[in-house]
Design a protein around this motif. Structure first.
Motif, PDB file in Angstrom:
ATOM      1  N   CYS A  48       0.704  -1.101   0.129  1.00  8.23           N
ATOM      2  CA  CYS A  48      -0.148  -0.110   0.055  1.00  8.23           C
ATOM      3  C   CYS A  48       0.841   1.337   0.130  1.00  8.23           C
ATOM      4  CB  CYS A  48      -0.948  -0.113   1.234  1.00  8.23           C
ATOM      5  SG  CYS A  48      -0.032  -0.085   2.538  1.00  8.23           S
ATOM      6  N   GLY A  49       2.280   1.059   0.363  1.00  3.44           N
ATOM      7  CA  GLY A  49       3.036   2.306   0.399  1.00  3.44           C
ATOM      8  C   GLY A  49       2.466   3.438   1.549  1.00  3.44           C
ATOM      9  N   SER A  50       2.294   4.878   1.034  1.00  2.62           N
ATOM     10  CA  SER A  50       1.888   5.657   1.910  1.00  2.62           C
ATOM     11  C   SER A  50       0.252   5.955   1.845  1.00  2.62           C
ATOM     12  CB  SER A  50       2.412   6.999   1.540  1.00  2.62           C
ATOM     13  OG  SER A  50       2.325   7.293   0.415  1.00  2.62           O
ATOM     14  N   TYR A  70       5.061  -4.254   3.506  1.00  2.00           N
ATOM     15  CA  TYR A  70       6.360  -4.831   4.434  1.00  2.00           C
ATOM     16  C   TYR A  70       7.080  -3.646   5.415  1.00  2.00           C
ATOM     17  CZ  TYR A  70      10.404  -7.980   4.067  1.00  2.00           C
ATOM     18  OH  TYR A  70      11.405  -8.917   4.356  1.00  2.00           O
ATOM     19  N   SER A  71       6.959  -2.319   5.011  1.00  2.00           N
ATOM     20  CA  SER A  71       7.606  -1.172   5.692  1.00  2.00           C
ATOM     21  C   SER A  71       6.727  -0.735   6.793  1.00  2.00           C
ATOM     22  CB  SER A  71       7.847  -0.048   4.617  1.00  2.00           C
ATOM     23  OG  SER A  71       7.948   1.079   5.256  1.00  2.00           O
ATOM     24  N   GLU A  72       7.196  -0.741   7.948  1.00  2.00           N
ATOM     25  CA  GLU A  72       6.582  -0.415   9.058  1.00  2.00           C
ATOM     26  C   GLU A  72       6.343   1.374   8.923  1.00  2.00           C
ATOM     27  OE1 GLU A  72       5.646  -1.770  11.650  1.00  2.00           O
ATOM     28  OE2 GLU A  72       6.526  -3.709  12.017  1.00  2.00           O
ATOM     29  N   GLN A  96       3.198  -6.676   6.874  1.00  2.00           N
ATOM     30  CA  GLN A  96       3.446  -8.088   6.396  1.00  2.00           C
ATOM     31  C   GLN A  96       4.405  -8.369   5.188  1.00  2.00           C
ATOM     32  OE1 GLN A  96       1.722 -11.237   7.234  1.00  2.00           O
ATOM     33  NE2 GLN A  96       2.636 -11.940   5.546  1.00  2.00           N
ATOM     34  N   ASP A  97       5.431  -9.329   5.426  1.00  2.00           N
ATOM     35  CA  ASP A  97       5.982  -9.562   4.000  1.00  2.00           C
ATOM     36  C   ASP A  97       4.944 -10.231   3.015  1.00  2.00           C
ATOM     37  OD1 ASP A  97       7.577 -10.561   2.091  1.00  2.00           O
ATOM     38  OD2 ASP A  97       8.921 -11.608   3.621  1.00  2.00           O
ATOM     39  N   LEU A  98       4.482  -9.766   1.784  1.00  2.00           N
ATOM     40  CA  LEU A  98       3.727 -10.353   1.166  1.00  2.00           C
ATOM     41  C   LEU A  98       4.232 -11.434   0.327  1.00  2.00           C
ATOM     42  CD1 LEU A  98       2.017  -7.001   0.318  1.00  2.00           C
ATOM     43  CD2 LEU A  98       0.767  -8.946   1.281  1.00  2.00           C
ATOM     44  N   SER A  99       5.458 -11.695   0.364  1.00  2.00           N
ATOM     45  CA  SER A  99       6.107 -13.044  -0.490  1.00  2.00           C
ATOM     46  C   SER A  99       5.605 -14.221   0.329  1.00  2.00           C
ATOM     47  CB  SER A  99       7.732 -12.925  -0.410  1.00  2.00           C
ATOM     48  OG  SER A  99       8.142 -13.050   1.049  1.00  2.00           O
ATOM     49  N   SER A 115      -3.065  -4.266  -6.169  1.00  2.00           N
ATOM     50  CA  SER A 115      -1.570  -4.293  -5.939  1.00  2.00           C
ATOM     51  C   SER A 115      -0.815  -3.190  -6.960  1.00  2.00           C
ATOM     52  CB  SER A 115      -0.858  -5.410  -5.805  1.00  2.00           C
ATOM     53  OG  SER A 115       0.180  -5.388  -5.282  1.00  2.00           O
ATOM     54  N   PRO A 116      -0.509  -2.048  -6.587  1.00  2.00           N
ATOM     55  CA  PRO A 116       0.041  -1.063  -7.566  1.00  2.00           C
ATOM     56  C   PRO A 116       1.397  -1.095  -7.334  1.00  2.00           C
ATOM     57  CG  PRO A 116      -1.758  -0.114  -6.423  1.00  2.00           C
ATOM     58  CD  PRO A 116      -1.465  -1.291  -5.709  1.00  2.00           C
ATOM     59  N   LEU A 117       2.401  -1.832  -8.449  1.00  2.00           N
ATOM     60  CA  LEU A 117       3.693  -1.587  -8.437  1.00  2.00           C
ATOM     61  C   LEU A 117       4.489  -2.235  -7.035  1.00  2.00           C
ATOM     62  CD1 LEU A 117       4.073   2.333  -9.425  1.00  2.00           C
ATOM     63  CD2 LEU A 117       4.089   0.191 -10.682  1.00  2.00           C
ATOM     64  N   MET A 118       4.006  -3.353  -6.697  1.00  2.00           N
ATOM     65  CA  MET A 118       4.675  -4.099  -5.531  1.00  2.00           C
ATOM     66  C   MET A 118       5.148  -5.442  -5.973  1.00  2.00           C
ATOM     67  SD  MET A 118       4.608  -6.471  -3.030  1.00  2.00           S
ATOM     68  CE  MET A 118       3.068  -7.303  -3.316  1.00  2.00           C
ATOM     69  N   VAL A 119       4.459  -6.216  -7.141  1.00  2.00           N
ATOM     70  CA  VAL A 119       4.898  -7.601  -7.298  1.00  2.00           C
ATOM     71  C   VAL A 119       6.203  -7.966  -7.726  1.00  2.00           C
ATOM     72  CG1 VAL A 119       2.135  -8.410  -7.478  1.00  2.00           C
ATOM     73  CG2 VAL A 119       3.761  -7.923  -9.542  1.00  2.00           C
TER      74      VAL A 119
HETATM   75  C1  LIG Z   1       6.762   1.222  -5.730  1.00  2.00           C
HETATM   76  S1  LIG Z   1       6.039   1.380  -4.141  1.00  2.00           S
HETATM   77  C2  LIG Z   1       4.151   1.418  -4.425  1.00  2.00           C
HETATM   78  C3  LIG Z   1       3.259   1.951  -3.335  1.00  2.00           C
HETATM   79  C4  LIG Z   1       2.288   2.236  -3.518  1.00  2.00           C
HETATM   80  N1  LIG Z   1       1.390   1.010  -4.006  1.00  2.00           N
HETATM   81  C5  LIG Z   1       1.619   3.268  -4.341  1.00  2.00           C
HETATM   82  O1  LIG Z   1       1.466   2.817  -5.496  1.00  2.00           O
HETATM   83  O2  LIG Z   1       1.897   4.185  -4.058  1.00  2.00           O
HETATM   84  C6  LIG Z   1       6.224  -0.428  -3.511  1.00  2.00           C
HETATM   85  C7  LIG Z   1       5.702  -0.885  -2.068  1.00  2.00           C
HETATM   86  O3  LIG Z   1       5.978  -2.183  -1.773  1.00  2.00           O
HETATM   87  C8  LIG Z   1       6.167  -2.577  -0.698  1.00  2.00           C
HETATM   88  N2  LIG Z   1       6.990  -3.702  -0.637  1.00  2.00           N
HETATM   89  C9  LIG Z   1       7.936  -4.272  -1.223  1.00  2.00           C
HETATM   90  N3  LIG Z   1       8.201  -5.396  -1.076  1.00  2.00           N
HETATM   91  C10 LIG Z   1       7.154  -5.930  -0.149  1.00  2.00           C
HETATM   92  C11 LIG Z   1       6.843  -7.161   0.381  1.00  2.00           C
HETATM   93  N4  LIG Z   1       7.735  -8.187   0.151  1.00  2.00           N
HETATM   94  N5  LIG Z   1       5.859  -7.273   1.231  1.00  2.00           N
HETATM   95  C12 LIG Z   1       4.913  -6.190   1.443  1.00  2.00           C
HETATM   96  N6  LIG Z   1       5.286  -4.958   0.826  1.00  2.00           N
HETATM   97  C13 LIG Z   1       6.196  -4.853  -0.023  1.00  2.00           C
HETATM   98  C14 LIG Z   1       7.235  -1.294  -0.313  1.00  2.00           C
HETATM   99  O4  LIG Z   1       7.687  -1.047   0.990  1.00  2.00           O
HETATM  100  C15 LIG Z   1       6.930  -0.126  -1.086  1.00  2.00           C
HETATM  101  O5  LIG Z   1       5.765   0.499   0.006  1.00  2.00           O
END
Ligand SMILES: C[S@@+](CC[C@H](N)C(=O)[O-])C[C@H]1O[C@@H](n2cnc3c(N)ncnc32)[C@H](O)[C@@H]1O
Length: 239
Positions: A48-50, A70-72, A96-99, A115-119
């Protein structure tokens, strides 16, 4: 894959993505246009990022948004914003570590997962995609964006498009170089991970940069109008 970009620089990242070209004028408008109605819906936001998407989803009428990252530091930004906006009853945010998938989410508990820009930070997509299928209600959608496999192939070290590779780069997103590592993978690997976990692909987009960018940065507009940067995939859980 942890990066200081999303921990040490979480606040700077939040500030930058409010109105930068790649997030605000390419990624968000494209993904948001692919979402089904969210009015009265329960949504889960993976990575979710910020919380920019949480704010959007609540403004569009979602009844609840569960934000996982993942990031607190990012989770705290989301919680602080929810408190400031007086919407703590509608926002659940946790680290939570989404892996490892979604161990805290109940079966058939969400109408929409985004899930925007995370996978691209996950080595293996299967644990998460299997849990996305489990957590979605029948008929629910999963909509996500990631690096376009053709764009990422420009960074290949092995020269093998079909092989997954860990790529490490320095990104200037927050105005200084920050190291970020991500997985480059083929389109086949992404689509197989979806279909093998029961998710039916209903739409694929390669994104469209907004017209406003022409005025902001003509060269970037020209480039993004002619080259793929992100890919957007919408799937459904049929039953
Ligand atoms: C590019 S940012 C995108 C944030 C948000 N979705 C947006 O579009 O503004 C990627 C996010 O994925 C999270 N992230 C990366 N690896 C992760 C993992 N294994 N588990 C959970 N979150 C993770 C990062 O901490 C970061 O907040």
């Amino acid at each position: 894959m942890k990066s200081k970009m999303y921990s040490t620089f979480a606040s700077e990242y939040d500030e930058v993505i409010q109105d930068n070209i790649y997030n605000a004028y390419l990624e968000r408008p494209t993904l948001q246009a692919m979402l089904p109605t969210v009015v009265g819906r329960e949504v889960v936001d993976l990575g979710c990022g910020s919380g920019v998407y949480a704010q959007y989803l609540l403004a569009e009428g979602a009844s609840k948004v569960t934000c996982i990252d993942y990031s607190e530091d990012m989770v705290k930004l989301v919680s602080d914003k929810a408190e400031k906006a007086g919407v703590t009853d509608k926002v659940v945010a946790y680290a939570q570590d989404l892996s490892k998938g979604l161990p805290n989410e109940a079966d058939a508990s969400a109408d929409l997962v985004i899930s925007p820009l995370m996978v691209h930070y996950l080595e293996d997509l299967n644990p998460l995609f299997s849990d996305v299928h489990r957590v979605l209600r029948a008929g629910g959608s999963f909509v996500f964006s990631t690096h376009h496999p053709f764009a990422d192939f420009e960074c290949t070290i092995s020269g093998n498009y079909f092989g997954r590779e860990l790529i490490t780069e320095q990104w200037n997103t927050v105005g200084k170089p920050v190291e970020v590592s991500f997985y480059r993978r083929s389109l086949t690997e992404i689509t197989n991970a979806l279909t093998q976990n029961g998710l039916v692909i209903t739409q694929i987009s390669e994104g469209e940069v907004a017209e406003e960018v022409k005025e902001m940065d003509a060269d970037r507009y020209e480039y993004l109008s002619k080259n793929p940067n992100f890919i957007f995939i919408k799937c459904q859980k049929l039953a």
